[in-house]
Design an enzyme around this catalytic site. Structure first.
Site, PDB file in Angstrom:
ATOM      1  N   ASP A   1      -6.588  56.646  31.059  1.00 26.30           N
ATOM      2  CA  ASP A   1      -6.577  55.208  30.821  1.00 26.30           C
ATOM      3  C   ASP A   1      -7.984  54.673  31.147  1.00 26.30           C
ATOM      4  OD1 ASP A   1      -5.574  52.462  30.784  1.00 26.30           O
ATOM      5  OD2 ASP A   1      -5.751  52.581  32.959  1.00 26.30           O
ATOM      6  N   PHE A   2      -8.342  53.516  30.635  1.00 23.17           N
ATOM      7  CA  PHE A   2      -9.712  53.030  30.882  1.00 23.17           C
ATOM      8  C   PHE A   2      -9.762  51.956  31.979  1.00 23.17           C
ATOM      9  CE2 PHE A   2     -13.814  51.163  30.269  1.00 23.17           C
ATOM     10  CZ  PHE A   2     -14.603  52.263  30.005  1.00 23.17           C
ATOM     11  N   ASP A   3      -9.226  50.757  31.683  1.00 24.76           N
ATOM     12  CA  ASP A   3      -9.350  49.644  32.643  1.00 24.76           C
ATOM     13  C   ASP A   3      -8.529  49.913  33.901  1.00 24.76           C
ATOM     14  OD1 ASP A   3     -10.837  47.306  31.141  1.00 24.76           O
ATOM     15  OD2 ASP A   3      -9.448  48.171  29.687  1.00 24.76           O
TER      16      ASP A   3
ATOM     17  N   ASP B   1      -3.357  53.455  35.854  1.00 27.18           N
ATOM     18  CA  ASP B   1      -3.133  52.560  37.000  1.00 27.18           C
ATOM     19  C   ASP B   1      -2.115  51.467  36.735  1.00 27.18           C
ATOM     20  OD1 ASP B   1      -4.767  51.095  35.148  1.00 27.18           O
ATOM     21  OD2 ASP B   1      -5.122  49.666  36.774  1.00 27.18           O
TER      22      ASP B   1
HETATM   23  O1  LIG Z   1      -4.914  50.526  28.920  1.00 29.04           O
HETATM   24  P1  LIG Z   1      -6.126  49.986  29.606  1.00 29.04           P
HETATM   25  O2  LIG Z   1      -7.396  50.666  29.197  1.00 29.04           O
HETATM   26  O3  LIG Z   1      -5.966  49.932  31.096  1.00 29.04           O
HETATM   27  O4  LIG Z   1      -6.257  48.482  29.083  1.00 29.04           O
HETATM   28  C1  LIG Z   1      -5.326  47.509  29.561  1.00 29.04           C
HETATM   29  C2  LIG Z   1      -5.875  46.132  29.270  1.00 29.04           C
HETATM   30  O5  LIG Z   1      -7.184  46.108  29.841  1.00 29.04           O
HETATM   31  C3  LIG Z   1      -7.939  44.917  29.691  1.00 29.04           C
HETATM   32  O6  LIG Z   1      -7.435  43.954  30.591  1.00 29.04           O
HETATM   33  C4  LIG Z   1      -7.508  44.375  31.941  1.00 29.04           C
HETATM   34  O7  LIG Z   1      -8.890  44.609  32.287  1.00 29.04           O
HETATM   35  C5  LIG Z   1      -9.735  43.430  32.234  1.00 29.04           C
HETATM   36  C6  LIG Z   1     -11.160  43.884  32.553  1.00 29.04           C
HETATM   37  O8  LIG Z   1     -11.233  44.494  33.800  1.00 29.04           O
HETATM   38  C7  LIG Z   1      -9.204  42.377  33.203  1.00 29.04           C
HETATM   39  O9  LIG Z   1      -9.984  41.183  33.130  1.00 29.04           O
HETATM   40  C8  LIG Z   1      -7.736  42.043  32.880  1.00 29.04           C
HETATM   41  O10 LIG Z   1      -7.187  41.184  33.879  1.00 29.04           O
HETATM   42  C9  LIG Z   1      -6.888  43.326  32.842  1.00 29.04           C
HETATM   43  O11 LIG Z   1      -5.569  43.051  32.388  1.00 29.04           O
HETATM   44  C10 LIG Z   1      -7.968  44.458  28.256  1.00 29.04           C
HETATM   45  O12 LIG Z   1      -8.575  43.200  28.165  1.00 29.04           O
HETATM   46  C11 LIG Z   1      -6.626  44.519  27.557  1.00 29.04           C
HETATM   47  O13 LIG Z   1      -6.792  44.336  26.174  1.00 29.04           O
HETATM   48  C12 LIG Z   1      -6.021  45.902  27.775  1.00 29.04           C
HETATM   49  O14 LIG Z   1      -4.774  46.004  27.120  1.00 29.04           O
END
Ligand SMILES: O=P(O)(O)OC[C@H]1O[C@H](O[C@H]2O[C@H](CO)[C@@H](O)[C@H](O)[C@H]2O)[C@H](O)[C@@H](O)[C@@H]1O
Length: 255
Positions: free
Chosen positions: A18-20, A202
């Site tokens: 996963d990234f974020d 996460d």
């Molecule tokens: O599946 P992921 O790679 O974990 O992506 C999930 C969502 O991530 C992003 O939002 C999240 O990260 C942002 C930057 O750190 C943060 O501001 C936000 O509160 C988090 O929810 C992204 O913007 C989404 O499109 C993804 O689905």
């Protein structure tokens, strides 16, 4: 699930991440997210290890994932965007075709939700390939955030009850595809011909992938929360240490 020793020894390993929140710390401005230095080093070590493929499996739209992952045209990293609804497999064409009728509904609903978001300063509606995300991280008025969440839910229940709703860290997402990270792992496993998969994530949406892993795979949960993973690490740095160990031991095991 298996342990690190078996993962190190497996013939062809897929490390799907996963990234974020897993490779990149969560930040207020979603498009400024980048891999933490330790995570970047771990990914590079994995890419240099024998018979080891790396994939990023993200809820981001594919185009945005490419930007924040700094993914270049010659990168060997496989990408799954939109929770597994779109892919970039190095060397293969990208299927970008969307039904114009879906695009019309997507854009109309997003415009309606953007109007609702005006009542919650600090909120942001993220345009996504298959829908949109309602970001609440920087909404300081908790009542306004709750009101926005409820009004968007009501609008979507009425206008698009078949869309999939997902809850993440300070975000609620809606999509007209049902694809999940379980499907992404299955697809990438086949593409790579993996004999085992390591998946780390996460968030709630990562649990789809973690629940789908088989007896030869290894699931890692980053941070707190209920999980189907067999291993938990505290944070990105601890995950990076585990991944670096896997990479170095795979190199050593083939020498
Ligand atoms: O599946 P992921 O790679 O974990 O992506 C999930 C969502 O991530 C992003 O939002 C999240 O990260 C942002 C930057 O750190 C943060 O501001 C936000 O509160 C988090 O929810 C992204 O913007 C989404 O499109 C993804 O689905």
């Amino acid at each position: 699930m298996t342990d690190l020793t078996d993962i190190v020894r497996t013939h062809r390993l897929l490390v799907a991440l996963d990234f974020d929140g897993t490779l990149s710390p969560l930040v207020d401005d979603p498009m400024s997210a980048r891999m933490a230095p330790a995570a970047r080093s771990a990914v590079e070590a994995l890419l240099a290890a024998p018979d080891t493929a790396v994939a990023f499996v993200s809820g981001r739209s594919l185009g945005d994932l490419r930007i924040i992952a700094e993914h270049s045209d010659d990168s060997p990293i496989l990408l799954a965007g939109s929770h597994g609804a779109e892919y970039l497999i190095p060397g293969a064409p990208v299927d970008e075709a969307l039904d114009p009728a879906d695009v019309e509904v997507r854009d109309r609903l997003r415009a309606d939700v953007e109007k609702l978001a005006e009542g919650a300063p600090g909120s942001w509606i993220e345009p996504k390939t298959f829908g949109f995300g309602v970001h609440l991280r920087t909404v300081t008025d908790a009542t306004a955030a709750e009101r926005l969440r409820a009004s968007v839910d009501a609008l979507m229940a009425d206008a698009a009850p078949h869309w999939r709703r997902r809850q993440g860290h300070d975000i609620v997402e809606y999509a007209f595809t049902d694809a999940g990270k379980d499907a992404a792992v299955a697809h990438l496993r086949e593409v790579v011909g993996a004999t085992a998969v390591v998946f780390a994530g996460d968030d709630l949406t990562d649990e789809d992938a973690l629940r789908s892993l088989g007896p030869d795979d290894l699931g890692i949960r980053v941070g707190a929360g209920e999980t189907a993973a067999s291993v938990r690490v505290a944070d990105i740095e601890e995950l990076a240490a585990v991944l670096s160990t896997v990479a170095h031991e795979r190199v050593a095991s083939r020498q």
